[in-house]
Write an enzyme that holds these catalytic residues in place. Structure first.
Site, PDB file in Angstrom:
ATOM      1  N   SER A 227      36.249  41.670  44.128  1.00 12.19           N
ATOM      2  CA  SER A 227      36.737  42.696  44.423  1.00 12.19           C
ATOM      3  C   SER A 227      37.406  43.377  43.293  1.00 12.19           C
ATOM      4  O   SER A 227      37.563  42.757  42.183  1.00 12.19           O
ATOM      5  CB  SER A 227      37.829  42.494  45.677  1.00 12.19           C
ATOM      6  N   CYS A 282      27.851  43.717  48.297  1.00 15.88           N
ATOM      7  CA  CYS A 282      28.284  44.637  47.388  1.00 15.88           C
ATOM      8  C   CYS A 282      27.225  46.140  47.312  1.00 15.88           C
ATOM      9  O   CYS A 282      27.681  47.055  46.904  1.00 15.88           O
ATOM     10  CB  CYS A 282      28.600  44.340  46.115  1.00 15.88           C
ATOM     11  N   GLU A 382      36.823  49.424  51.207  1.00 11.40           N
ATOM     12  CA  GLU A 382      35.602  49.006  51.445  1.00 11.40           C
ATOM     13  C   GLU A 382      35.929  47.704  52.732  1.00 11.40           C
ATOM     14  O   GLU A 382      36.885  46.858  52.597  1.00 11.40           O
ATOM     15  CB  GLU A 382      35.513  47.843  50.074  1.00 11.40           C
TER      16      GLU A 382
HETATM   17  P1  NAD Z   1      37.360  38.292  45.480  1.00 11.08           P
HETATM   18  O1  NAD Z   1      37.711  39.309  44.488  1.00 11.08           O
HETATM   19  O2  NAD Z   1      38.293  37.842  46.592  1.00 11.08           O
HETATM   20  O3  NAD Z   1      37.091  36.900  44.684  1.00 11.08           O
HETATM   21  C1  NAD Z   1      36.002  36.892  43.557  1.00 11.08           C
HETATM   22  C2  NAD Z   1      36.458  35.513  42.815  1.00 11.08           C
HETATM   23  O4  NAD Z   1      37.724  35.577  42.113  1.00 11.08           O
HETATM   24  C3  NAD Z   1      36.438  33.969  43.345  1.00 11.08           C
HETATM   25  O5  NAD Z   1      35.794  33.149  42.808  1.00 11.08           O
HETATM   26  C4  NAD Z   1      38.247  33.838  43.545  1.00 11.08           C
HETATM   27  O6  NAD Z   1      38.207  32.585  43.562  1.00 11.08           O
HETATM   28  C5  NAD Z   1      38.615  34.574  42.499  1.00 11.08           C
HETATM   29  N1  NAD Z   1      39.993  34.967  42.885  1.00 11.08           N
HETATM   30  C6  NAD Z   1      40.242  35.584  44.056  1.00 11.08           C
HETATM   31  N2  NAD Z   1      41.677  35.940  44.007  1.00 11.08           N
HETATM   32  C7  NAD Z   1      41.968  36.065  42.777  1.00 11.08           C
HETATM   33  C8  NAD Z   1      43.283  36.065  42.051  1.00 11.08           C
HETATM   34  N3  NAD Z   1      44.327  36.844  42.635  1.00 11.08           N
HETATM   35  N4  NAD Z   1      43.320  35.931  40.691  1.00 11.08           N
HETATM   36  C9  NAD Z   1      42.157  35.387  39.928  1.00 11.08           C
HETATM   37  N5  NAD Z   1      41.261  35.078  40.782  1.00 11.08           N
HETATM   38  C10 NAD Z   1      40.894  35.163  41.963  1.00 11.08           C
HETATM   39  O7  NAD Z   1      35.885  38.644  46.036  1.00 11.08           O
HETATM   40  P2  NAD Z   1      35.199  38.009  47.333  1.00 11.08           P
HETATM   41  O8  NAD Z   1      36.102  38.332  48.612  1.00 11.08           O
HETATM   42  O9  NAD Z   1      34.780  36.707  47.051  1.00 11.08           O
HETATM   43  O10 NAD Z   1      33.952  38.710  47.182  1.00 11.08           O
HETATM   44  C11 NAD Z   1      33.547  39.992  47.989  1.00 11.08           C
HETATM   45  C12 NAD Z   1      34.121  41.052  46.909  1.00 11.08           C
HETATM   46  O11 NAD Z   1      32.983  40.850  45.700  1.00 11.08           O
HETATM   47  C13 NAD Z   1      33.792  42.468  47.539  1.00 11.08           C
HETATM   48  O12 NAD Z   1      34.787  43.298  46.892  1.00 11.08           O
HETATM   49  C14 NAD Z   1      32.427  42.922  47.004  1.00 11.08           C
HETATM   50  O13 NAD Z   1      31.858  44.217  46.999  1.00 11.08           O
HETATM   51  C15 NAD Z   1      32.311  42.462  45.626  1.00 11.08           C
HETATM   52  N6  NAD Z   1      31.023  41.990  45.019  1.00 11.08           N
HETATM   53  C16 NAD Z   1      30.819  42.978  44.053  1.00 11.08           C
HETATM   54  C17 NAD Z   1      29.379  42.700  43.590  1.00 11.08           C
HETATM   55  C18 NAD Z   1      28.789  43.645  42.450  1.00 11.08           C
HETATM   56  O14 NAD Z   1      27.713  43.516  42.090  1.00 11.08           O
HETATM   57  N7  NAD Z   1      29.557  44.634  42.201  1.00 11.08           N
HETATM   58  C19 NAD Z   1      28.487  41.871  44.027  1.00 11.08           C
HETATM   59  C20 NAD Z   1      29.025  41.098  44.960  1.00 11.08           C
HETATM   60  C21 NAD Z   1      30.176  41.153  45.574  1.00 11.08           C
END
Ligand code: NAD
Length: 501
Positions: A227, A282, A382
């Site tokens: 995210s 995404c 989103e």
């Molecule tokens: P997220 O940001 O919650 O988690 C992603 C990663 O970050 C995970 O491995 C998680 O363990 C880690 N994380 C979570 N909170 C954290 C924190 N406070 N500090 C450090 N690390 C932390 O995302 P999600 O819910 O797993 O995935 C969905 C999101 O990913 C959506 O926003 C989507 O649009 C995005 N996404 C983007 C793409 C792209 O290509 N731009 C592709 C896939 C997903």
């Protein structure tokens, strides 16, 4: 007793020193299927240590030694893709065909990485100055960190690790704690393919694991997908610690439909792109921008198709699966409540869906709003669920202005039969990946994947030649060899090196 998944380091399971664990759920039934270790700082040290120890030998393994391992990994993945797809469905919830598609897209990057000898070729210039030659080479970075989101448990890690490994780096993958098993499965596959121990490692965990990688002096780069707020944190912290960082963030993707478009095709594609993988992509389309007279017919066609979709357990042949957690379901339903309260027209309501599933899965059915305006939270945020918003505008220019005003810039599409309009669109729109009559324009592995604005922090996109560049550093060598016939003329200092011949 529920099994706990531990880390993978140095070619074997590494039992976590932490007593923190997370639940891994089956989103279609709501049941806990296993637990996953959540790393402590000392786990981070151990897993990174395994990658550090493996690096010198892997860096020095010749390209002819590395590539057969990549080919074997590809063959094993090909033969056993169904197993990996089943793991994805069981932990993410996406239907079997979506899971198989995800594996196939990841495999394309493995195939691209099999061509690494060609991709790493440098350049050479003879006689740049009299008797002086110049050449450039690219070398690996060292230990690289990959941090992935829940929505593509196999494909997103595969955007990065095949090229990272092929280029001679060693890898620590920190998968999403919601879907940890695919990473472990791929680690075992690498071992079977003959990858030396310690080249590919898996660190399970949450923010502690991520922050441990971001600040670790032995981790040279971070490839993050998730995210936007976390992507920004990863970019700022990683670069402040001297690392090379590519951090891909969230998205809000628009599909513009012009009145001359094939509206049946546009409706089919809007349904696939809006509700595929329950909108947890995404590159999902979440806003359809209907221009002029396209609106009424288009909304009717999308509604008809959305009502025909079967929501249920992805293993039972449903068209659309559950959301990943109960919290995700409640958040998405909350947005539907908010959209209704803000005055959007709720055409198809997924909150009361009757899924084809056993147990207490996390389902919201396909949901369609019409007459959404740009100040409503269903438009600005989103949602990451199966909610499609139709925004009506009068002109093409208004549609482009709407997209360009959006803080995200991941993907967008235009549906039209007018080549001139499409050409203008690709030129004017401030988004990284554009589809022309293609709703989910995910680039092939030999191009690079990445958005603009709040959808990517850093300047390097994933895979393709940008991926090769990210996982290597350039070196330029300037060389002078004296001609034997002219050696006596050289009045240079005798540095004590033996002379050739
Ligand atoms: P997220 O940001 O919650 O988690 C992603 C990663 O970050 C995970 O491995 C998680 O363990 C880690 N994380 C979570 N909170 C954290 C924190 N406070 N500090 C450090 N690390 C932390 O995302 P999600 O819910 O797993 O995935 C969905 C999101 O990913 C959506 O926003 C989507 O649009 C995005 N996404 C983007 C793409 C792209 O290509 N731009 C592709 C896939 C997903």
């Amino acid at each position: 007793m529920t099994e706990t998944l531990h880390h993978w380091a140095g070619g074997a399971v590494l039992t976590s020193a932490s007593d923190r664990v997370g639940d891994v759920l089956d989103p279609a039934t709501g049941k806990v299927s296993r637990r996953v270790a959540l790393a402590s700082e000392s786990d981070v040290e151990q897993v990174v240590g395994a990658a550090v120890r493996a690096y010198p030998a892997w860096r020095d393994t010749s390209l002819s030694g590395r590539t057969p391992i990549l080919f074997r990994f590809r063959e094993l993945l090909n033969a056993r893709a169904d197993e990996l797809a089943a793991i994805i469905t069981a932990e993410h919830g996406k239907v079997a065909s979506d899971a198989a598609g995800e594996v196939a897209r990841g495999q394309e990057v493995v195939e691209f990485a099999c061509g690494i000898p060609h991709l790493l070729k440098g350049s050479a210039t003879e006689n740049a100055s009299t008797g002086i030659d110049v050449s450039s080479i690219r070398q690996p970075l060292g230990v690289v960190g990959i941090i992935s989101p829940f929505n593509f448990p196999a494909m997103v890690p595969m955007w990065f690790f095949p090229l990272a490994i092929a280029a001679g780096n060693t890898v620590v993958l920190k998968p999403s704690e919601k879907v940890p098993s695919a990473a472990q499965w791929m680690a075992e596959l690498w071992r079977e393919a003959g990858l030396p121990d310690g080249v590919f490692n898996v660190l399970h965990g949450d923010a502690v694991a991520v922050d441990g990688l971001l600040t670790h002096p032995d981790v040279k780069s971070i490839s993050f997908v998730g995210s936007t707020p976390i992507a920004r944190h990863v970019y700022e912290t990683g670069t402040a610690h001297g690392k090379r960082v590519q951090a891909l963030g969230g998205a809000k993707n628009h599909a513009v439909v012009l009145p001359d478009a094939d509206l049946d095709m546009a409706a089919d594609q809007a349904v696939n792109a809006g509700f595929g993988s329950a909108g947890e992509r995404c590159m999902a389309i979440s806003a359809v921008v209907a221009v002029g007279s396209a609106g009424d017919v288009l909304v009717e066609k999308i509604a008809e198709r959305a009502r025909g979709l079967v929501t249920g357990d992805g293993r039972r042949g449903a068209d659309m699966g559950p959301l990943v957690t109960a919290a995700a379901r409640d958040r998405v339903s909350g947005y539907v409540d908010a959209g209704e309260a803000a005055g959007a027209t709720l055409v198809v309501d997924g909150r009361d869906v009757k899924p084809d599933a056993e147990g207490e899965g996390f389902f919201v059915g396909p949901t369609l709003f019409d007459h959404v305006t740009s100040d409503m939270s269903i438009y600005t945020d989103e949602i990451f669920g199966p909610v499609l918003s139709v925004v009506r505008v009068d002109t093409y220019d208004e549609a482009v202005a709407l997209i360009n005003a959006n803080p995200y810039g991941n993907g967008t599409a235009i549906f039209t039969n007018d080549g001139g309009a499409a050409r203008r669109f690709q030129n004017e729109v401030e988004v990284g990946m554009i589809g022309i009559n293609v709703p989910v324009p995910v680039p092939m592995a030999y191009y690079s994947f990445g958005g603009w604005k709040n959808s990517l922090f850093g300047d390097t996109h994933a895979h393709g030649t940008e991926g090769v560049h990210f996982f290597t550093r350039g070196k330029v060598v300037t060389t002078r060899w004296t001609d034997p016939a002219r050696r006596g003329e050289s009045a240079g200092l005798d540095l004590g090196f033996p002379r050739n011949g």
